[in-house]
Design a protein around this motif. Structure first.
Motif, PDB file in Angstrom:
ATOM      1  N   THR A 136       1.731   2.705   0.871  1.00  0.00           N
ATOM      2  CA  THR A 136       1.168   3.851   1.727  1.00  0.00           C
ATOM      3  C   THR A 136       0.176   4.626   0.994  1.00  0.00           C
ATOM      4  O   THR A 136      -0.690   5.333   1.693  1.00  0.00           O
ATOM      5  CB  THR A 136       2.378   4.648   2.185  1.00  0.00           C
ATOM      6  OG1 THR A 136       2.952   5.185   0.977  1.00  0.00           O
ATOM      7  CG2 THR A 136       3.495   3.802   2.760  1.00  0.00           C
ATOM      8  N   GLY A 137       0.170   4.624  -0.329  1.00  0.00           N
ATOM      9  CA  GLY A 137      -0.685   5.580  -1.306  1.00  0.00           C
ATOM     10  C   GLY A 137      -0.032   6.803  -1.316  1.00  0.00           C
ATOM     11  O   GLY A 137      -0.701   7.691  -1.974  1.00  0.00           O
ATOM     12  N   PHE A 138       1.013   7.185  -0.986  1.00  0.00           N
ATOM     13  CA  PHE A 138       1.761   8.470  -0.739  1.00  0.00           C
ATOM     14  C   PHE A 138       3.257   8.293  -1.870  1.00  0.00           C
ATOM     15  O   PHE A 138       3.820   7.203  -1.884  1.00  0.00           O
ATOM     16  CB  PHE A 138       2.151   8.933   0.478  1.00  0.00           C
ATOM     17  CG  PHE A 138       1.021   9.437   1.167  1.00  0.00           C
ATOM     18  CD1 PHE A 138       0.451  10.444   1.299  1.00  0.00           C
ATOM     19  CD2 PHE A 138       0.586   8.467   2.341  1.00  0.00           C
ATOM     20  CE1 PHE A 138      -0.558  10.919   1.914  1.00  0.00           C
ATOM     21  CE2 PHE A 138      -0.716   8.747   2.731  1.00  0.00           C
ATOM     22  CZ  PHE A 138      -1.230  10.004   2.845  1.00  0.00           C
ATOM     23  N   GLN A 139       3.482   9.417  -2.489  1.00  0.00           N
ATOM     24  CA  GLN A 139       4.626   9.494  -3.254  1.00  0.00           C
ATOM     25  C   GLN A 139       5.922  10.284  -2.650  1.00  0.00           C
ATOM     26  O   GLN A 139       5.717  11.191  -2.201  1.00  0.00           O
ATOM     27  CB  GLN A 139       4.243  10.291  -4.493  1.00  0.00           C
ATOM     28  CG  GLN A 139       5.549  10.310  -5.430  1.00  0.00           C
ATOM     29  CD  GLN A 139       5.518   9.146  -6.376  1.00  0.00           C
ATOM     30  OE1 GLN A 139       4.615   8.573  -7.194  1.00  0.00           O
ATOM     31  NE2 GLN A 139       6.867   8.411  -6.480  1.00  0.00           N
ATOM     32  N   LEU A 140       6.901   9.504  -2.784  1.00  0.00           N
ATOM     33  CA  LEU A 140       8.321  10.214  -2.507  1.00  0.00           C
ATOM     34  C   LEU A 140       9.097   9.985  -3.689  1.00  0.00           C
ATOM     35  O   LEU A 140       9.100   8.854  -4.237  1.00  0.00           O
ATOM     36  CB  LEU A 140       8.769   9.407  -1.123  1.00  0.00           C
ATOM     37  CG  LEU A 140       8.116   9.582   0.050  1.00  0.00           C
ATOM     38  CD1 LEU A 140       8.862   8.843   1.103  1.00  0.00           C
ATOM     39  CD2 LEU A 140       8.178  11.232   0.656  1.00  0.00           C
ATOM     40  N   HIS A 141      10.228  11.113  -3.938  1.00  0.00           N
ATOM     41  CA  HIS A 141      11.123  10.762  -4.944  1.00  0.00           C
ATOM     42  C   HIS A 141      12.096  10.212  -4.407  1.00  0.00           C
ATOM     43  O   HIS A 141      13.095   9.233  -5.267  1.00  0.00           O
ATOM     44  CB  HIS A 141      11.317  12.413  -5.285  1.00  0.00           C
ATOM     45  CG  HIS A 141      10.371  12.960  -6.208  1.00  0.00           C
ATOM     46  ND1 HIS A 141       9.867  14.350  -5.477  1.00  0.00           N
ATOM     47  CD2 HIS A 141       9.763  12.798  -7.222  1.00  0.00           C
ATOM     48  CE1 HIS A 141       8.993  14.394  -6.130  1.00  0.00           C
ATOM     49  NE2 HIS A 141       8.861  13.515  -7.416  1.00  0.00           N
ATOM     50  N   ASP A 142      12.718  10.242  -3.253  1.00  0.00           N
ATOM     51  CA  ASP A 142      13.859   9.432  -2.609  1.00  0.00           C
ATOM     52  C   ASP A 142      13.251   8.917  -1.206  1.00  0.00           C
ATOM     53  O   ASP A 142      12.958   9.575  -0.237  1.00  0.00           O
ATOM     54  CB  ASP A 142      14.899  10.473  -2.450  1.00  0.00           C
ATOM     55  CG  ASP A 142      16.250   9.767  -2.069  1.00  0.00           C
ATOM     56  OD1 ASP A 142      16.227   8.712  -1.543  1.00  0.00           O
ATOM     57  OD2 ASP A 142      17.195  10.429  -2.259  1.00  0.00           O
ATOM     58  N   THR A 143      13.336   7.627  -1.172  1.00  0.00           N
ATOM     59  CA  THR A 143      12.969   6.770   0.127  1.00  0.00           C
ATOM     60  C   THR A 143      14.301   6.151   0.874  1.00  0.00           C
ATOM     61  O   THR A 143      14.225   5.580   1.842  1.00  0.00           O
ATOM     62  CB  THR A 143      11.915   5.605  -0.188  1.00  0.00           C
ATOM     63  OG1 THR A 143      12.630   4.807  -1.049  1.00  0.00           O
ATOM     64  CG2 THR A 143      11.002   6.184  -0.965  1.00  0.00           C
ATOM     65  N   GLN A 144      15.474   6.271   0.114  1.00  0.00           N
ATOM     66  CA  GLN A 144      16.585   5.540   0.879  1.00  0.00           C
ATOM     67  C   GLN A 144      17.671   6.473   1.111  1.00  0.00           C
ATOM     68  O   GLN A 144      18.558   6.034   1.942  1.00  0.00           O
ATOM     69  CB  GLN A 144      16.956   4.601  -0.408  1.00  0.00           C
ATOM     70  CG  GLN A 144      16.136   3.810  -0.881  1.00  0.00           C
ATOM     71  CD  GLN A 144      16.766   2.558  -1.703  1.00  0.00           C
ATOM     72  OE1 GLN A 144      17.218   2.893  -2.815  1.00  0.00           O
ATOM     73  NE2 GLN A 144      16.752   1.257  -1.388  1.00  0.00           N
ATOM     74  N   SER A 145      17.511   7.830   1.252  1.00  0.00           N
ATOM     75  CA  SER A 145      18.600   8.659   1.600  1.00  0.00           C
ATOM     76  C   SER A 145      18.591   8.550   3.058  1.00  0.00           C
ATOM     77  O   SER A 145      17.856   8.517   4.024  1.00  0.00           O
ATOM     78  CB  SER A 145      18.148  10.196   1.335  1.00  0.00           C
ATOM     79  OG  SER A 145      19.064  11.063   1.981  1.00  0.00           O
ATOM     80  N   GLU A 167      11.467   0.643   6.676  1.00  0.00           N
ATOM     81  CA  GLU A 167      10.608   0.192   7.855  1.00  0.00           C
ATOM     82  C   GLU A 167       9.842   1.420   8.498  1.00  0.00           C
ATOM     83  O   GLU A 167       8.932   1.461   8.937  1.00  0.00           O
ATOM     84  CB  GLU A 167      11.343  -0.520   8.806  1.00  0.00           C
ATOM     85  CG  GLU A 167      10.064  -1.037   9.912  1.00  0.00           C
ATOM     86  CD  GLU A 167      10.642  -1.980  10.897  1.00  0.00           C
ATOM     87  OE1 GLU A 167       9.810  -2.974  11.527  1.00  0.00           O
ATOM     88  OE2 GLU A 167      11.954  -2.293  10.883  1.00  0.00           O
ATOM     89  N   THR A 168      10.927   2.447   9.114  1.00  0.00           N
ATOM     90  CA  THR A 168      10.518   3.636   9.774  1.00  0.00           C
ATOM     91  C   THR A 168       9.595   4.487   8.847  1.00  0.00           C
ATOM     92  O   THR A 168       8.833   4.991   9.434  1.00  0.00           O
ATOM     93  CB  THR A 168      11.897   4.286   9.815  1.00  0.00           C
ATOM     94  OG1 THR A 168      12.520   4.688   8.918  1.00  0.00           O
ATOM     95  CG2 THR A 168      12.731   3.632  10.908  1.00  0.00           C
ATOM     96  N   ILE A 169       9.909   4.888   7.547  1.00  0.00           N
ATOM     97  CA  ILE A 169       8.910   5.681   6.942  1.00  0.00           C
ATOM     98  C   ILE A 169       7.572   5.103   6.688  1.00  0.00           C
ATOM     99  O   ILE A 169       6.561   5.694   6.553  1.00  0.00           O
ATOM    100  CB  ILE A 169       9.530   6.149   5.694  1.00  0.00           C
ATOM    101  CG1 ILE A 169       9.924   5.164   4.721  1.00  0.00           C
ATOM    102  CG2 ILE A 169      10.862   7.021   5.742  1.00  0.00           C
ATOM    103  CD1 ILE A 169      10.545   5.602   3.306  1.00  0.00           C
ATOM    104  N   ALA A 192       5.411   5.028   9.976  1.00  0.00           N
ATOM    105  CA  ALA A 192       5.381   6.069  10.174  1.00  0.00           C
ATOM    106  C   ALA A 192       4.243   6.764   9.185  1.00  0.00           C
ATOM    107  O   ALA A 192       3.384   7.435   9.791  1.00  0.00           O
ATOM    108  CB  ALA A 192       6.554   7.119  10.124  1.00  0.00           C
ATOM    109  N   THR A 193       4.192   6.631   7.979  1.00  0.00           N
ATOM    110  CA  THR A 193       3.282   6.845   7.083  1.00  0.00           C
ATOM    111  C   THR A 193       1.825   6.330   7.742  1.00  0.00           C
ATOM    112  O   THR A 193       0.724   6.901   7.549  1.00  0.00           O
ATOM    113  CB  THR A 193       3.466   6.658   5.974  1.00  0.00           C
ATOM    114  OG1 THR A 193       4.729   7.273   5.418  1.00  0.00           O
ATOM    115  CG2 THR A 193       2.402   7.106   4.824  1.00  0.00           C
ATOM    116  N   TRP A 194       1.806   5.010   7.942  1.00  0.00           N
ATOM    117  CA  TRP A 194       0.789   4.466   8.477  1.00  0.00           C
ATOM    118  C   TRP A 194       0.108   4.882   9.808  1.00  0.00           C
ATOM    119  O   TRP A 194      -1.317   4.861   9.957  1.00  0.00           O
ATOM    120  CB  TRP A 194       1.241   2.899   8.688  1.00  0.00           C
ATOM    121  CG  TRP A 194       1.156   1.937   7.408  1.00  0.00           C
ATOM    122  CD1 TRP A 194       0.984   2.326   6.332  1.00  0.00           C
ATOM    123  CD2 TRP A 194       1.693   0.567   7.297  1.00  0.00           C
ATOM    124  NE1 TRP A 194       1.391   1.265   5.407  1.00  0.00           N
ATOM    125  CE2 TRP A 194       1.558   0.194   6.054  1.00  0.00           C
ATOM    126  CE3 TRP A 194       2.097  -0.442   8.231  1.00  0.00           C
ATOM    127  CZ2 TRP A 194       1.974  -0.929   5.548  1.00  0.00           C
ATOM    128  CZ3 TRP A 194       2.540  -1.449   8.097  1.00  0.00           C
ATOM    129  CH2 TRP A 194       2.362  -1.912   6.627  1.00  0.00           C
TER     130      TRP A 194
END
Length: 401
Positions: free
Chosen positions: A157-166, A191-193, A196-198
């Protein structure tokens, strides 16, 4: 309880509900629901075919919206159904909270506040609770798995997240119901995030607390098979992102700004050092001239990511291999290969000279060798030119008039 009316009104004003997917969490389900009821009664419960005492427990909460599914289908499939149900009930947002007791109901206010602070007309939000996975008490396997997922989320995605699985999240229901979602278990939340980012939905973390009570908590995450499915999903996302999503987005950005504005705003005025800017351009030139036809886009984003340089700039300059230039690039590559192999510059290049399979392979090898030399030499020269250019422009910016 004092304050219930306040939170209820906020949930209603935002057309937001709390969605609780559950499967065989009889030891924690009742307390989770009671804690949520302290803040709102706009709760949608999704019982994913539980075989324990879940059904009888939910009979004590008949004032809530309870949906019992006969067979266990996986968290993803149940959430997908839940999104449709919630939108049909008139909700626009849903905060999902796990029923294993790891989430705190008072963190609901974090999601509400973020949603309320969103300015009218802003992009839709998809919020993910950030559990601070580096803190004490967080299982090592959970922290490692999250780091792995966050890295690949950044790649695709090119974007940073600290937590993707919560599982503690706020979803925009209309957006979720408009996306084609295919997975059915824990990988569904990845898949959702990503999708959604795309779609250029704003996806970001908000800080939450987390409790890992190993005594009462029942987790249905199966380390091997669920990690395999998540890995396969990311492998597919890598292909889609590099061959379609990233090129599409970069082209749209460049087309929207135009070359002059893009050059001025994204390259000349970027905060990167002259060396970083020059490297991004050199990477693009190298890939564009390289013999790896068909994977130029993939290669340029991988190199840009590894070297931590501007992907947009690298992609832009990799397009040196557009159709009008391709014959020139191939010709020069072949001739350079001929010179290096001691055959000199072949001005004729007649196809009649190719009379066997061996000649074909020799010619291909000659082209590949020449192409690599051309790509390496040109990218080095380009780096030197642009490094001094950007250095000079940078000094000029600091010179007072």
């Amino acid at each position: 309880m004092k304050g219930i009316g306040i939170f209820e009104d906020r949930f209603k004003a935002l057309k937001c509900c709390v969605m609780v997917p559950t499967y065989n969490n009889e030891t924690t389900l009742a307390s989770v629901l009671e804690n949520i009821l302290a803040y709102t009664s706009q709760i949608v419960i999704l019982n994913d075919g539980s075989t324990d005492s879940t059904v009888s427990i939910l009979e004590n909460f008949n004032q809530l919206k309870v949906y019992n599914f006969k067979k266990n289908r996986g968290k993803g499939q149940v959430l997908k159904e839940g999104f449709k149900i919630a939108e049909e009930l008139g909700y626009e947002y849903a905060v999902t909270i796990d029923s294993d007791g790891q989430h705190y109901a008072d963190d609901l206010v974090v999601f509400l506040t973020e949603l309320e602070n969103r300015k009218r007309g802003d992009k839709d939000l998809l919020l993910i609770g950030d559990r601070n996975m580096g803190s004490d008490g967080v299982p090592g396997i959970s922290s490692t798995g999250n780091d792995y997922s966050s890295y690949w989320y950044l790649v695709v995605t090119g974007f940073q997240l600290h937590d993707t699985q919560s599982g503690y999240r706020l979803y925009p229901l209309k957006v979720m119901n408009s996306i084609n979602l295919y997975t059915w278990k824990f990988e569904f939340e990845i898949e959702t995030i990503v999708k959604a980012t795309w779609r250029k939905i704003e996806v970001r973390n908000v800080p939450i607390k987390v409790l890992y009570d190993e005594k009462n908590r029942v987790s249905h995450f199966r380390p091997f098979w669920d990690i395999v499915r998540i890995t396969l999903l990311y492998m597919w996302f890598v292909l889609v992102s590099f061959f379609y999503i990233h090129p599409r987005n970069k082209y749209q950005d460049f087309k929207k700004k135009g070359f002059k504005k893009f050059w001025k705003e994204d390259i000349l005025k970027s905060n990167e050092t002259p060396a970083k800017k020059a490297t991004a351009i050199a990477v693009g030139i190298f890939v564009g001239l390289s013999p790896f036809w068909g994977i130029h886009t993939f290669l340029v984003f991988v190199l840009a990511l590894v070297l931590k340089v501007n992907k947009v700039t690298a992609f832009l300059f990799s397009n040196i291999s557009i159709p009008p230039f391709i014959p020139v690039i191939v010709y020069l590559s072949y001739q350079i290969g001929s010179v290096v192999m001691g055959q000199g510059w072949d001005w004729s290049l007649k196809l009649q000279s190719i009379s066997s399979v061996t000649d074909v392979f020799l010619g291909l090898g000659q082209y590949i060798l020449g192409s690599l030399i051309l790509a390496i030499t040109t990218s080095i020269l380009v780096w030197i030119v642009f490094y001094f250019l950007f250095s000079a422009l940078r000094k000029k910016q600091f010179v007072k008039p």
